[in-house]
Structures are given as structure tokens and as C-alpha cells.
Enzyme design. Structure first.
Site, PDB file in Angstrom:
ATOM      1  N   ASP A 167       0.873  -1.165   0.000  1.00 51.21           N
ATOM      2  CA  ASP A 167       0.000   0.000   0.000  1.00 51.21           C
ATOM      3  C   ASP A 167       0.915   1.221   0.000  1.00 51.21           C
ATOM      4  O   ASP A 167       2.107   1.102   0.278  1.00 51.21           O
ATOM      5  CB  ASP A 167      -0.843  -0.074   1.279  1.00 51.21           C
ATOM      6  CG  ASP A 167      -1.696   1.149   1.447  1.00 51.21           C
ATOM      7  OD1 ASP A 167      -2.239   1.590   0.433  1.00 51.21           O
ATOM      8  OD2 ASP A 167      -1.806   1.624   2.575  1.00 51.21           O
TER       9      ASP A 167
ATOM     10  N   GLU B 257      -3.441  20.678   3.858  1.00 49.65           N
ATOM     11  CA  GLU B 257      -3.959  21.960   4.264  1.00 49.65           C
ATOM     12  C   GLU B 257      -3.519  22.280   5.687  1.00 49.65           C
ATOM     13  O   GLU B 257      -3.114  23.393   5.996  1.00 49.65           O
ATOM     14  CB  GLU B 257      -5.478  21.961   4.155  1.00 49.65           C
ATOM     15  CG  GLU B 257      -5.915  23.193   3.466  1.00 49.65           C
ATOM     16  CD  GLU B 257      -7.394  23.261   3.215  1.00 49.65           C
ATOM     17  OE1 GLU B 257      -8.172  22.532   3.839  1.00 49.65           O
ATOM     18  OE2 GLU B 257      -7.751  24.078   2.368  1.00 49.65           O
TER      19      GLU B 257
ATOM     20  N   THR C 222      -2.225   1.244  -4.835  1.00 48.21           N
ATOM     21  CA  THR C 222      -2.695   2.351  -4.023  1.00 48.21           C
ATOM     22  C   THR C 222      -4.015   2.879  -4.541  1.00 48.21           C
ATOM     23  O   THR C 222      -4.331   2.747  -5.720  1.00 48.21           O
ATOM     24  CB  THR C 222      -1.643   3.476  -3.986  1.00 48.21           C
ATOM     25  OG1 THR C 222      -2.206   4.584  -3.324  1.00 48.21           O
ATOM     26  CG2 THR C 222      -1.208   3.875  -5.369  1.00 48.21           C
TER      27      THR C 222
END
Lengths: 352, 1212
Positions: B391, B495, B673
Site C-alpha cells: 500500500d 492543508e 494504491t
């Protein structure tokens, strides 16, 4: 896995830093390098060859004489008698003459040998009762089921010693006579006792304990069906060599591993001046009380006279095996050396 | 009470606060039980289970055979002692496991919860919670059962949950109660009166679906998953909430999902089972040969003997005797199927698992997480892995974004230079910038270039504007737990990183209301009026805010993908744009995620007009999205470029090194992924999986099957190049041949290629027609990256490789979306990281860092495999050498099934005399030490090629066993045939022979294990010498007078040891036997290392050479190559949060003000009750679309969803 620890610090679950847990135990890592392998090979080759030579010389100095008397000479008639069921119980004696070409020096052992007699069959080997042979009263009266069908006779009387092994005990007897070139024949004296292992005679085989005679101790038991005399009368000359601790019985009860075997019959008694150096060369005769039938199973019977060395009787297998192994190891060692010198030493193969 | 047993629940009726009613249905209560046994049922159930195993059942049958006197060639104790030992060990292990399960059940069942009973809130244990109960949950508590949310402390019946344990997602999810029930509030009396009835679906395992109806006060309300709190979730940011239990205990969705994991077995296991069957066949063959021999012998020889031994009545015919002999020999020779094999293998694996658990080098101190082997049955397979499926997020990367560099007004900041002006690599030790001037700083933030702080302190306007933008233009929610202790709740980590950076550089985003944003600019509070949030979506790839600063100026701040922003710049910015663009390329080249920032001053009049249009548009019912989009576009023009940010998607420690090391070990690593293509590729470059010097990178991203096929074919042709002819010819040959030639090809192809395939294409490529070509291409490439894949596709890819490649696969992941592939792969590894525990729970091994994989495979796996193989070889050898002596003896004892050895020897040989040295070897052996294992990854190759134990190896070692048994029997035979003791009495009796052979055997196998042991620890010494000592001790004890006097018939060997072993001839025989058995082996091994040394031999030699010279620390750290590839991508958060913020729905304190202030924000204008439904609907639609696209249904989506965001720009 989950060992709960009391201290719940920041590193509470950190594994211990022990050599064992981290697989860092100090260790010795040997490997097959030329410096260890080649010397070992040469050394072993040398050891084997030397041992082989020594053993061979030793074996050459031992003597052994085998006399197959199954149907030789006078014994042929006895063999026939044993074959005939009507005459099976009749006594039969025969004499065989033989010559000892070279003096048997030292202790001389007399064996009887049987060929093709399978003392190693599973049912045969099991057909005995060690509880009884060690003199336990209970087992004397009620032998183990392993002894079947030689546990009780037709009258349901327990047999002592029970089982097929005891029942089939070798019952020929020998008398050896020396005929010197001059003078009268001399009976070769034999020790007929002390031919067993100490542990067998003193631990493994015991007579039922008794205050009276041995015969009474064995009262209420029957002799094995093939036997001519009861167990307490096996050796009439030596009263304390009777019952379960009779040497011949003990020797027989130690079952042979292979179908061809020899068992000790007697040892030359060197107290007699004629035989103080061993068995002199010359003519001998052996008188055989011929009882044991072997024709059923195409067996042979023999008498073996032998001297022994430090590693046992005359045995050519070991010296030869050692010599052969030593030789082979030597050859392999040379091959390995050659390979190492040609290929290994340059280290070319070892490059990445 | 209605106790009818219903075949299957079709519909569930639950009435609140009505236990009597609900009890009629006999729903499961909240008591969970994962334990298998109770105290009383343990013995019968466990024994029953154990006897279902083939080996145990086999020995039970043997035991029964041994009780038949006609057959019994061995006493019953020879079998029962080992059998009982084996059963006991297994039972103890099972009991311990179950004890821990009981304990954890107990712990869960006795958790406290607050239940509303008889109008009062009472404390109850979890297990006493019933369906229909109303329970109260508090912040940071686990939800006790599947609960219908009734009311909560938050406005509008909202409630936040974290579903980490359920699906691995850490971001908060919103649930909302029905309006009618949320009015109940915390009023206990009202809640106690609540008597609604829920009719819903029966229990199932679908985590994202719930259909039901609430009937209350003659009204019907439909219920869906958004109103449910599932067991395993954790309540967050919500003081309290009330809920009604719908599913409890084992019927909860969580428990329904805990399906019994498939029992994984290793390839060695399967091989072992096959071999045991073969041996079994071999045993029967030997039995038949010996039985025929017995028949013939009885007819020819034995018949004559019968008269002698009076057995004619017992053995009526030779054939019957042969039949009995067959069974007797089956009993005698049963030791070729080693009874202790399985249990020894288990013990070894357990030991290896402990070593993994104990390894300090796989312990992650920062999280206090040691590595854990969660299954103890797969260890040796760790040494055979050929494919790793990894992953990305959380596994290769930390899922932590770090503000790393920026470009402001044409100047770059973030690099550190030494006094000569050379760039310095930033490491842990590089000094950090001191932010102490700012009391509100985040202490964890690290930045190394002090010039930026100086610029801030000099109050350069553009630098200030840059950070002001970062502090204003976002959708982050602040949470101030105590004065100055700010926590940001960001929807995307990127962010959060930007706002945190602004915070540290003195532009602290401190509070927001729907209309205002309060910043502390260099310590001064400044409140901006938030006029509009021009939210992000996939097409816009940017977000903007319009604010009015305290001076009354209107400003638009915008951040977004560089190309998008560059297109909307004022022409005067051109020069700056070029410089910034260069900087962006530089950042992208270092694998950083970039964003461009711009601002614009707005004209008051123009804005008013625009705002009106916006209000109108947002009230529109049709084409609302498009109309809003057009309006946004209109205002986001003529921007002034400020600069760009670069965020590092931090890789886990040591990932590139680990990957290159594993690649050297010939392990293929595929990245699977859910991320976007560009993100995945970027990580590919930063982990060195993709490199500039690669010949070709194939990107398959078509939407139809034909296109995919064509692209794959092209790729294959490109790779094959000149050698295509050979390949196509081999294609006609049967499949297996093709694999063989395949691997040859893989070796010969020099070109380094990479394959990158996205989810849509993968869905097509995984279909039956294309999977072969997909596999071919993928295996020809050095690197394979699959992006945008669903959890199910991950599993399908693993399954594909498993099915066609006959290779061992390992899947590693950390999230719930990896569970399927972790369960599918041969070995599943879970990263016990930050994304919850789902993956770890499904995994076979877990640790905290991807880089530990290197150690797990190259050290532990390799050792385990090596040890297990050596162990098995030796074990089979030993048992053959031991048992076949009986076979040879059969020819001399009339095939009568007479044993060669003493019965006690047979009983103890495997479990006492020879078990511990080989176990010690199997636990401790190290052919090459750990440093060299890691330094030479190609030592891993033999495991992948299955070289150390396979059928051929098995034949070699059994053949060696047969030869040894032959020598063991015939040398003593030859010697004993005419041997007598040195005192003349005979020695060729069966018992002396038995002791001689047994002693030779024990010595020979001990020498052999000595040869096989590469690593003699004290334990090995102790066990090997100890075993020999124990053998002689037991031998003499069993042959002693004392024990014979007690049990004469059980120990008939009295005195044999003494009388045999004091003979020189016996020792000569033993010596000769040992030499003849061992020397050929030594010679063969020596020749092999000399002529064809394996890699292991070479490294061993090297290791010994260095040890002689003393330790030399060789530095083998591979240099990390950085890619010069130019790429850049932007990021953002989920769409819709702008709406959420401006609506004020998620703000606790200021909810009242929402209605008070006249609306100037578009978000607030439309029906406020619907916003969240809108949002959910929107999200649902996106999901549905995705689900249909990929053609699969999936239940669990995880972190990648947050990436479903601004599209990435990708420029070569």
C-alpha cells in the site's frame, strides 16, 4: 507472548536486550574448510588402515576348527533316527574323528553351531516368560500367555521353563578325546560352567526360592514337552547348576540374532598338563549324544573349536572392512586434495 | 415467550424501551464470545479436533493395531507415549490461546456503558445491553453496539465519530439524527417515553449500508446508514449522544465482519503433507514386500519350522501369516512417518515467532511498538517471498505533510547553505529555526531556513501577504483547548501543514465563525470578514476566499494547481511567473507537492454586483453547480502571483533503502494504491522505484477493454524487443513451460521498464482474457504501480499473481482498504501505524515501519526458511536411518516382524535421544549472520527458488537415510556373524546386536546433526552432548539390575549394555559404522563447496575471513538518487467543506449568530437544514459512480478518498 509488565514507561514494550532474545548468543561456526577436512580424511585413512592391519595380524594368530557332524560319518544313522518319528525318543550316540593341524594355543573354546535355525523369529523370541525365569512363584504356576502353546501341557500343568525357546533347547552333548601320537587317548577336560554372562547367571535367571530341594521348588510344574529330563536335573554332576540357572539353559535362552549361530559349550580346562598350553595338534575324536533334530528345517549342526584374541574370536570381517574403508578414505582424500588444489585454492569459485 | 427457532431473520423489529417486546425475537444480546472452549468442553472438543488431523488419527489407528496380540510387534507404549506427548503439547498451546481470548472477551464484555432503564440512566456492563435499549454515549467512548442515533449535544443532532477500528479511516465522520428524535435532547423523561419501533434489515456485514424505517407517533421515517453509530466507532468532538440499540453483540456489523480468517498454510506445509503421504505409500509398499516375503518364507522355510514350534494350529496358511505380518510391519515401520514431526515443526515456528517479537531492531521506540508475529505458522515462508504488494499511504509514506519550501515573489526559501554556499542536506541534526518570538507556535513544526523568518521580521509585505493567504484561504477548523494551545482539524493533511506553517511564521489562524476569521498577525489580533468561500472541486483545482480586512479592503485569496493559477494571472506577472515556475520545477524534482498562491484586490462595486449574482445562482434549483462555477471563474481573473508552496509527503524512514535492498534480493515490489496516478508516480520516484534512467515507463489508463489490450500488447512488444521471436514461439507450448521460459526471459531482459496502471484499466486487465498478458508485462517490468485501485482489486491482483506465478506473495498495508489483500496474500503484514487497527488485526505479522520488512524477510525469514529446511531434511534422514534397519533385518528373521531394537529405544529415540539437538539447530542455527544477510540480499534467492527443501532434496535425504540404515545394519551383521566375546562367550545374540546398532545409530545421527549445525551455541553443545549422555544413561538404567528386578518382563535387556559395550569389538564396529556413514557425506559437502559453491558458502567464507581479521565496518548505505523529473501537483480537501463552514453548522459556539447576521455568504442562503444532506448526497453520488466505474462493489473506503480532490498537474 504477552508478558504484562508493571512499569508502563515509554519503552514498556521494548524487548529485552539479551543475547538470547536478540539471537546474538556466542557461538562457534565451524565449516568444512580444506584445512580441517583434508587432515581429518588423511588421519582417518591412516587410523583405519593401521587398525585393519593390526586386526588382521591378530586374527591370523587365532585358530578355529569347524566340524559339521549333522550327517557326517557315524552320525548319519543318528540323523536318520531323528527323522523317523517312531524312533525320535531313542538314544543315539556317534563318534567322529578329526585332526587338529596346528596347536591351539591359549584358551580354547568349544561351541556348538546351528545353521538355519531361526532363533530370531518374533513369535519365537517372545515365547518365554522372564518373570518365571527370574523365579517368581506366580509366574511359575501361571506362565505368561506369550509362552503359548508351551505354557501348559495337555494336563493343564504349567510348564517350567515355559515357551518355545526353552522347549527347543539344544540337547546334544559332546565328549572330546585327544589321541596323542604316542600313548593312550586322553579325555579333553572341559569347563561346563562359567560359560554365561555374569548378569544372566546372577540376575536374569534365578531359581524359585526354596528352603528344601530344587525338585520341590519346581513341584506342580511340568518339563517342556521336548525335554528328556526336568529342569532341576539338567546337570547331575553339579547340583547347583540346575533349574533356571543351568548354564546351558542360560546360554540357549540368549537368542541369537541370526539364523546361523554358535553358542558356547565348554572351555578347555588347562589344569591338565597335556593341555596347559592349549590344544595340541594331532588326532581327536568327538563322541556325540545325538538328540537335536535339524532335518525338519534343513539345518546343520557343528562343533567349533576356537581360540580368541583381544577383540573376540576369529573374525575376518572387521580387519577387512577396516582395510577397505581405510583405503577408500585414502583415495577420497587424494581426490579431494586434487580438487582443492586444482579448483578450490585459486578461490575462483569463491568470487562474487 | 415465543421460542420458535427462526431459520433466518428476514426483518428486524425493535421497539425502544421495550425489553419484553424485543425479547420475543431472541436477538443476540451484547455479549461477545470469541473463545472456543469452556472449562468443561475443552478436553472433548480439543481432542476431537486434534484427532481430525491426519497424523494423530493415524497414530490412533496404530495404537489400536498394537492392541491385537497376533499383530502386535511392538508394545502399545511405543506409540502412546509420543502420542500423549504430542497431544498434550498441542492442547496446552490451544488452552493458552483460548485463555487469552477469554480474557479479552471478558475485558470487552465488562466495559461500562450508560443505559436508560426504568426512566433512569444506570451503569451497565456492555454484555448486559439489549436490543432496544437506549444508551448514552460520551465523548471519546467506544460505541457499545450498533446504535440508531437519537439525539446529541451538538446542534441539529449532529455527532462526530471516528471509525478507525472499523474501516481504518481516521478522519472524522458526521452522523445526524432525525429531527424528530433530536428534539428529545438529553431529557431523560422524554427519552424514557420514546417508544418508536424500528423495522430494518437483518444483521449483515455491510458497513456502509443500512435500510430501515422508524415508526413513531403514527409517522414513518426512513433510516439510513447516516443515522447509525456502529460498534467499534469512537465518539469524537461530541459531548454526549443518545442512541437506540439495533444490533447487539455478535450481530453487530463489526462482529459480522470478523469472519474466520482463512487458515493460511505455507508451501513447506503442503509439501510436508504430500511427503507424509508419499512416505505412507512407501510404508505400505515395504509392508507389502515384507508380507510377500513372509508368505514365501513361511511356505519354503517356516513350514518346516512349524512342526518344531507347534504353531501349525495358529497359522493355518502362509497367506494369512503374510497378511498378519503386513500389519505387524506397518506398526514397526510406522516411525518413518515421524509422529513428532508436526509438533516439532510447530515448536520451531513458535520459537521463530518469539524471535521476531523479541527483535529490538524491529521495535519502534517512538510508538513503543515491537514487531509482532500474530500467526506462528508462516515463518519459513518469509524466506521465500517473491512478490511484495504494498500500500502507499501510511505504508511507504507517513501520511504526514510537512511544509518544506516555498517561493515568495521569486525568492526560494527552505534550503540550507553552508558557509561556502553549497547546499546542505537536511537531516535530523540540521539546526531548526527558532520560532520563540511567537508564543502561539506549534512546537512540532520544523523549518531550517532562517532567512524566511528574517524576511517576516523585516515585515516584507509580500511575505506577509503570502502567509496571510495561507492563514485565510482554507477550510480548517481551529480548536483551542486552552489558551494558546491550538489544534487544527483539517480535512486534508496538506492543508493542515500550510496553516500550521503560517501559524509558526506569525500568522496564526485562531478562530473562525461563519462570517469571520480571526488571525493573530505577529501577535496582533486581526479579524477578517469572510464574505465567500469559492470552494474547491476537481474541475476548478483551486479554492479561493473573499475577505474584507479591518481596513475595509476587499481581497480575494486563491491557491491552486500552478497551471490553473498561472492561466488566471495578471499579464504583468509574467516575469515572476517564469521564476516561480522554475522554482516549482525544482520543488517537483525533489518530489514535493506544490501549490501556487495568488491574490487580488477587489473593487467594492463590482463585488456587490457579483455577490448578488452569486446569491441568485446559489438559490437556483437547476444547474446550480455550473452557474456557481461560472461565477467563480468570473471573479478569479487577473490574479497577482504571490508564490508557491512545496509540501513534502514524508516517506517512512528508510523506505528507498529498503526497497532497493529488497529489489536486490530479487523481490518484486508492486505498489497498489487508491491514490491518483500522479501521486503514486511521485512516490514511485521518491522511493527509487521509478528512476530517470529507466528505459520506459508504460502508463496504462484506458477505459475500454480493447484499448487496454492494445496498450498492454504494445508495452510487451516494446520490452521484448529483439527477443520477441523466441518468446512468441514459446507461447504455444503448455502453460508450465511458458512460465519456465518466462523466468528465463525475465533474466535476459536488460531493459528496465515500469508499468503504471490505473483502476479503470486494471478492471479490464483483470478479466480472464487479459490477465495473462497483464501478468506477462507486469513481470517483465522492474516496477509496477497500480493506482486508483479498490480494495477488492488489490486482492484480485494478489490473487492473480498467486494463481499464475506459483510464487510466495506478501501484502503489506496499514489501512482497512488493505485488509482484503492482506488476507489474500500468502503472508499479510500490517503496519501498526496511525490508521487504526483493522489491517493489523487481519495480518500475520505487524510492525511499525515499512523498513522493518527488510529485516523480517532477509534476516528472520531467511533464517527461518534455512532452519526449517535443514530441520526437515535431518528429520526425514534420521527417521529413515532409524526405521529401515527393521526392513533389512526382515530378510534375516524370516520376515517375522521382529524388531531390531529394544522397545524402549523405539519409544524414546524420536522424543528423547534425538529431538533436542535438531530442535536447537532449528531454533538457533545461523548459516550467515544478520549483518551479512542484509549486506548480501542475493542470499535470499535460494528461498525463492525453493532450493533448500523440495522433493529432490527429500529424496536425497531419505536416500541418505536408507544408505545409513543399510550400513548400520550390515556392518554389525558382518561383524557379529561369527563374533564372540573376548572371554569366549557368545555376543551375536539379538540383544547385544540391538544395543550395538542402537548405539551406532545414536552416534551417527548425533555426528550428522553436528555436521548440519552451523552455529554452535552453548545450547547446541548442551543438547548434542547431553543427548548422547542421556542415551547412555537411559541405556544403562534400563539394562540395570534394579529396574529388571521390579519389572522383569518389561526390561529383558538386563546386563546387555554392560556386556556388549565392554567389548572392544563392539566399539570397533561402532567406530567403523560411524566413519562409513559420515565420511561420504563430508566428502560430498566438501566437493560441493569446492566445485559449486553456493552464495551462502561464499558469504560464509567471507564472514569467517573477516572474523579472523577482526571486525571491519563496511559501509553499505546505498546512495539515494534523487530524481530530476519535473512534476508537480496540487492538492486540496474534500469538496463541500466550504459550504459546511459558511453555513456555520459545524460551529458550536456561534450557532446563534448564524441567523442573526444578515446573510452575505452564499452558503447560508439556501435551505440550511439541507446542507449536510446535500453534501452526503453528493458524496454518495461520487462513490456510486466510482463503484460502478470499477465494476466492483466494495464496502470499505479509506484514506484515499480524501485525495479525491484537486486534480494533479503533471508535466514532463
Amino acid at each position: 507472548m504477552g508478558k504484562v509488565r508493571a512499569d508502563a514507561g515509554p519503552f514498556a514494550r521494548r524487548p529485552d536486550n539479551s543475547a538470547f532474545k536478540q539471537q546474538r548468543l556466542p557461538a562457534w561456526s565451524p565449516s568444512l574448510t580444506p584445512y580441517t577436512v583434508l587432515p581429518v580424511f588423511y588421519f582417518l585413512a591412516l587410523v583405519c588402515v593401521l587398525l585393519g592391519v593390526w586386526l588382521l595380524i591378530t586374527v591370523q594368530n587365532t585358530h578355529q576348527l569347524k566340524i559339521d557332524y549333522t550327517d557326517a560319518g557315524a552320525c548319519a544313522t543318528c540323523a536318520e533316527m531323528r527323522n523317523d518319528p517312531t524312533k525320535a525318543k531313542m538314544n543315539c550316540d556317534c563318534v567322529i574323528n578329526f585332526n587338529v593341524p596346528k596347536t591351539f594355543q591359549g584358551d580354547v573354546f568349544i561351541y556348538y553351531g546351528l545353521i538355519n535355525f531361526h532363533q530370531n523369529l518374533r513369535r519365537y523370541i517372545k515365547s518365554r516368560d522372564d518373570d518365571q525365569l527370574v523365579g517368581r512363584k506366580n509366574s511359575l504356576k501361571s506362565p505368561s500367555s506369550y509362552c503359548e502353546p508351551f505354557a501348559y501341557d495337555e494336563n493343564a500343568v504349567p510348564i517350567a521353563p515355559c515357551g518355545a525357546v526353552a522347549n527347543s533347547m539344544f540337547n546334544d552333548s559332546f565328549t572330546l578325546t585327544y589321541h596323542p601320537p604316542a600313548g593312550a587317548a586322553v579325555n579333553v577336560p572341559l569347563y561346563r560352567k562359567g560359560i554365561t554372562w555374569y548378569t544372566d547367571k546372577n540376575v536374569k535367571f534365578r531359581n524359585p526360592s526354596t528352603n528344601t530341594t530344587l525338585q520341590q521348588a519346581f513341584q506342580g510344574t511340568a518339563q517342556p514337552p521336548f525335554w528328556q529330563k526336568p529342569v532341576y536335573e539338567l546337570d547331575l554332576d553339579h547340583p547347583n547348576n540346575n533349574g533356571f540357572i543351568n548354564d546351558d539353559l542360560i546360554v540357549w535362552m540368549r537368542e541369537a540374532a541370526f539364523p546361523n549361530f554358535k553358542k558356547l559349550y565348554g572351555i578347555l580346562n588347562r589344569a591338565h598338563t597335556t593341555f596347559s598350553y592349549g590344544l595340541p595338534e594331532g588326532n581327536y575324536s568327538i563322541a556325540i549324544n545325538y538328540n537335536f533334530p535339524v532335518q525338519y528345517f534343513q539345518g546343520r549342526k557343528e562343533v567349533v573349536l576356537s581360540t580368541v584374541s583381544w577383540f573376540g574370536g576369529q573374525n575376518h570381517f572387521l580387519p577387512i572392512a577396516y582395510l577397505v574403508s581405510g583405503g577408500l578414505i585414502f583415495i577420497v582424500a587424494i581426490v579431494l586434495t586434487a580438487v582443492y588444489v586444482k579448483v578450490g585454492r585459486s578461490g575462483k569459485n569463491m568470487e562474487e | 415467550m415465543d421460542m420458535r427457532v427462526k431459520p433466518a431473520e428476514e426483518e428486524r423489529h425493535v421497539k425502544a424501551n421495550d425489553r419484553d417486546y424485543n425479547e420475543r425475537f431472541t436477538y443476540a444480546d451484547n455479549h461477545i464470545k470469541t473463545a472456543k472452549y469452556t472449562f468443561y468442553t475443552f478436553l472433548p472438543i480439543n481432542l476431537f479436533e486434534q484427532f481430525q488431523r491426519f497424523a494423530n488419527a493415524y497414530f490412533l489407528v496404530l495404537l489400536i493395531l498394537q492392541l491385537i496380540p497376533e499383530i502386535s510387534s511392538l508394545s502399545w507404549f511405543t506409540t502412546i507415549v509420543p502420542l500423549v506427548l504430542v497431544l498434550t503439547i498441542t492442547a496446552v498451546k490451544d488452552a493458552t490461546d483460548d485463555y487469552f481470548r477469554h480474557k479479552s472477551d471478558q475485558q470487552v464484555n465488562t466495559r461500562q456503558s450508560q443505559v436508560l432503564i426504568k426512566g433512569k440512566i444506570q451503569k451497565e456492563k456492555w454484555m448486559n445491553v439489549r436490543v432496544g435499549d437506549i444508551i448514552k454515549l460520551e465523548n471519546n467512548q467506544f460505541v457499545a453496539a450498533d446504535v440508531l442515533l437519537l439525539s446529541s449535544s451538538e446542534p441539529y443532532g449532529l455527532c462526530y465519530i471516528e471509525t478507525a477500528e472499523l474501516d481504518g479511516e481516521t478522519n472524522l465522520k458526521v452522523r445526524q439524527a432525525l429531527t424528530v428524535t433530536s428534539d428529545l435532547g438529553a431529557d431523560v423523561a422524554k427519552l424514557a417515553d420514546f417508544n418508536g419501533e424500528v423495522v430494518c434489515e437483518p444483521p449483515n456485514n455491510k458497513l456502509d449500508k443500512f435500510i430501515g424505517t422508524l415508526y413513531w407517533k403514527d409517522n414513518k421515517y426512513s433510516l439510513d446508514n447516516e443515522k447509525m453509530l456502529l460498534r467499534g466507532c469512537m465518539l469524537r468532538n461530541t459531548e454526549w449522544c443518545f442512541g437506540m440499540v439495533i444490533f447487539a453483540g455478535l450481530q453487530t456489523k463489526l462482529m459480522q465482519n470478523c469472519g474466520r480468517t482463512k487458515f493460511k498454510r505455507t508451501s513447506i506445509d503442503r509439501l510436508m503433507n504430500t511427503l507424509v503421504l508419499w512416505i505412507f505409500g512407501f510404508l505400505i509398499c515395504m509392508g507389502i514386500i515384507l508380507a510377500i516375503g513372509n508368505t514365501i518364507w513361511e511356505q519354503r522355510v517356516g513350514r518346516n519350522f512349524w512342526a518344531y514350534l507347534l504353531w501349525d494350529e495358529l497359522l493355518s496358511s502362509a497367506v494369512f501369516s503374510g497378511f498378519l505380518t503386513f500389519w505387524s510391519y506397518i506398526i514397526i515401520l510406522n516411525t518413518v512417518v515421524p509422529i513428532s514431526l508436526y509438533v516439532s515443526v510447530e515448536v520451531l515456528r513458535l520459537g521463530h515467532s518469539y524471535f521476531i517479537n523479541w527483535d529490538r531492531k524491529m521495535y519502534y521506540s517512538r510508538k513503543d511498538t515491537p514487531a509482532e508475529a500474530r500467526t506462528t505458522t508462516l515463518n519459513e515462508e518469509l524466506g521465500q517471498v517473491e512478490f511484495i504488494f504494498s500500500d502507499k499511504t501510511g505504508t511507504l509514506t507517513q501520511n504526514i505533510m510537512v511544509f518544506s519550501k516555498c517561493s515568495i515573489n521569486g525568492n526560494t526559501y527552505g534550503d540550507v547553505y553552508d558557509e561556502f554556499g553549497h547546499k546542505v542536506d537536511i537531516t535530523e541534526k540540521t539546526p531548526c529555526v527558532d520560532f520563540s518570538f511567537n508564543p502561539l507556535m506549534d512546537r512540532k513544526f520544523r523549518f531550517h531556513d532562517s532567512s524566511l523568518v528574517e524576511a517576516i521580521k523585516l515585515e516584507e509585505p509580500l511575505v506577509q501577504e503570502f502567509f496571510r493567504l495561507l492563514a485565510l484561504c482554507h477550510t480548517v477548523m481551529p480548536e483551542e483547548r486552552s489558551e494558546g494551545e491550538l489544534v487544527y482539524q483539517a480535512q486534508s493533511p496538506d492543508e493542515g501543514a500550510l496553516v500550521t506553517a503560517a501559524r509558526n511564521f506569525g500568522f496564526v489562524f485562531r478562530a473562525r465563525t461563519p462570517e469571520t476569521i480571526t488571525l493573530y498577525e505577529m501577535g496582533q489580533p486581526v479579524t477578517y470578514q469572510l464574505l465567500a468561500i469559492l470552494d474547491f472541486n476537481n474541475v476548478r483545482k483551486r479554492m479561493s476566499v473573499i475577505v474584507r480586512n479591518p481596513k475595509g479592503q476587499l481581497k480575494l485569496y486563491s491557491k491552486g494547481a500552478d497551471t490553473i493559477i498561472f492561466d488566471r494571472l495578471e499579464p504583468a506577472n509574467e516575469e515572476l511567473m517564469y521564476t516561480t515556475s522554475e522554482h516549482l520545477n525544482e520543488f517537483a524534482g525533489e518530489g514535493l507537492r506544490t501549490l501556487a498562491l495568488a491574490y487580488k484586490d477587489l473593487d467594492e462595486d463590482m463585488f456587490d454586483e457579483w455577490m448578488k449574482k452569486l446569491l441568485f445562482a446559489s438559490a437556483a434549483l437547476e444547474n446550480r453547480e455550473e452557474r456557481l462555477g461560472a461565477l467563480y471563474e468570473e471573479v478569479e481573473q487577473g490574479l497577482m502571483l504571490l508564490g508557491a508552496t512545496a509540501i513534502e509527503d514524508k516517506l517512512q524512514e528508510g523506505v528507498p533503502e529498503t526497497i532497493s535492498c529488497l529489489t536486490l534480493a530479487n523481490i518484486k515490489i508492486w505498489v497498489l494504491t487508491g491514490d491518483k496516478l500522479e501521486t503514486a508516480m511521485n512516490i514511485g520516484y521518491s522511493c527509487n522505484m521509478l528512476r530517470d534512467d529507466m528505459n520506459e515507463v508504460f502508463i496504462i489508463s484506458s477505459h475500454t477493454m480493447l484499448e487496454v489490450q492494445q496498450e498492454l500488447k504494445n508495452a510487451k512488444e516494446r520490452i521484448m524487443g529483439p527477443s520477441r521471436e523466441r518468446f512468441s514461439s514459446s507461447q504455444d507450448v503448455g502453460k508450465t513451460d511458458m512460465y519456465a521460459s518466462d523466468s528465463v526471459f525475465e533474466e535476459t531482459i536488460i531493459a528496465e521498464c515500469a508499468l503504471i496502471i490505473n483502476g479503470h484499466s486494471l478492471a479490464h486487465a483483470l478479466e480472464a482474457d487479459l490477465e495473462q498478458i497483464l501478468l506477462d508485462v507486469a513481470c517483465l517490468c522492474k516496477t509496477v504501480i497500480c493506482c486508483r485501485v479498490t480494495p477488492l482489486q488489490k486482492a484480485q491482483v494478489v490473487e492473480l499473481v498467486k494463481r499464475h506465478k506459483r510464487a510466495v506473495t506478501l501484502a503489506i498495508g496499514d489501512g482497512a482498504n488493505d485488509v482484503s489483500m492482506i488476507k489474500t496474500a500468502h503472508i499479510g503484514v500490517g503496519i501498526s501505524g496511525q490508521e487504526g487497527m483493522q489491517a493489523v488485526l487481519a495480518s500475520d505479522y505487524s510492525f511499525a515501519q515499512f523498513r522493518y520488512l527488510q529485516r523480517l524477510l532477509l534476516v528472520h525469514g531467511r533464517w527461518s526458511y534455512h532452519r526449517m529446511c535443514n530441520f526437515l531434511c535431518y528429520f526425514f534422514y534420521k527417521n529413515f536411518a532409524f526405521t529401515l534397519v527393521h526392513f533389512w533385518f526382515g530378510f534375516l528373521c524370516g520376515f517375522s516382524a521382529q524388531t531390531v531394537y529394544d522397545q524402549w529405544f523405539i519409544t524414546l529415540f524420536n522424543i528423547v535421544y534425538t529431538s533436542l539437538p535438531v530442535l536447537a539447530m532449528g531454533v538457533f542455527d545461523q548459516d550467515v549472520n544478520e549483518q551479512y544477510s542484509l549486506r548480501y540480499p542475493n542470499l535470499y534467492r535460494p528461498g525463492q527458488l525453493n532450493l533448500l527443501f523440495n522433493k529432490r532434496k527429500f529424496f536425497t535425504c531419505t536416500l541418505q537415510g536408507v544408505c545409513t540404515s543399510f550400513i548400520l545394519f550390515f556392518i554389525p551383521y558382518g561383524a557379529f556373524l561369527c563374533a564372540v566375546r573376548d572371554d569366549g562367550s557368545h555376543i551375536s545374540d539379538q540383544q547385544s546386536f540391538a544395543v550395538t546398532i542402537a548405539t551406532s545409530l545414536v552416534i551417527v545421527v548425533s555426528v550428522q546433526i553436528g555436521l548440519d549445525t552451523n552455529y554452535w551455541t552453548a545450547v547446541n553443545h548442551f543438547f548434542i552432548w547431553g543427548s548422547l549422555a542421556v542415551y547412555f544413561a537411559i541405556l544403562f538404567a534400563m539394562n540395570s539390575d534394579g529396574i529388571f528386578r521390579i519389572f522383569p518382563s518389561q526390561f529383558p535387556f538386563v546386563g546387555t549394555a554392560r556386556n556388549a559395550l565392554n567389548q572392544k569389538s563392539v566399539w570397533l564396529v561402532i567406530l567403523l559404522t560411524t566413519v562409513v556413514c559420515i565420511m561420504p557425506v563430508v566428502a560430498m559437502r566438501f566437493l560441493k563447496t569446492d566445485l559449486h559453491p553456493t552464495q551462502t558458502d561464499k558469504v560464509r567464507l567471507l564472514q569467517q575471513a573477516t572474523r579472523r581479521q577482526g571486525p571491519q565496518e563496511q559501509n553499505l548505505r546505498r546512495v539515494r538518487r534523487t530524481s530530476s523529473r519535473r512534476s508537480a501537483y496540487a492538492f486540496a480537501h474534500q469538496q463541500g467543506y466550504g459550504e459546511l463552514i459558511t453555513s456555520g453548522k459545524n460551529m458550536k459556539v456561534h450557532t446563534s449568530s448564524t441567523s442573526a447576521v444578515p446573510s452575505s455568504s452564499p452558503g447560508r442562503t439556501h435551505s440550511s437544514g439541507n446542507w449536510i444532506e446535500n453534501m452526503l448526497k453528493k458524496r454518495g453520488a461520487v462513490e456510486a459512480e466510482e463503484t460502478m466505474d470499477s465494476g466492483v462493489t466494495e464496502h470499505i473506503r479509506a484514506d484515499e478518498r480524501s485525495e479525491d480532490s484537486l486534480e494533479t498537474l503533471y508535466t514532463h
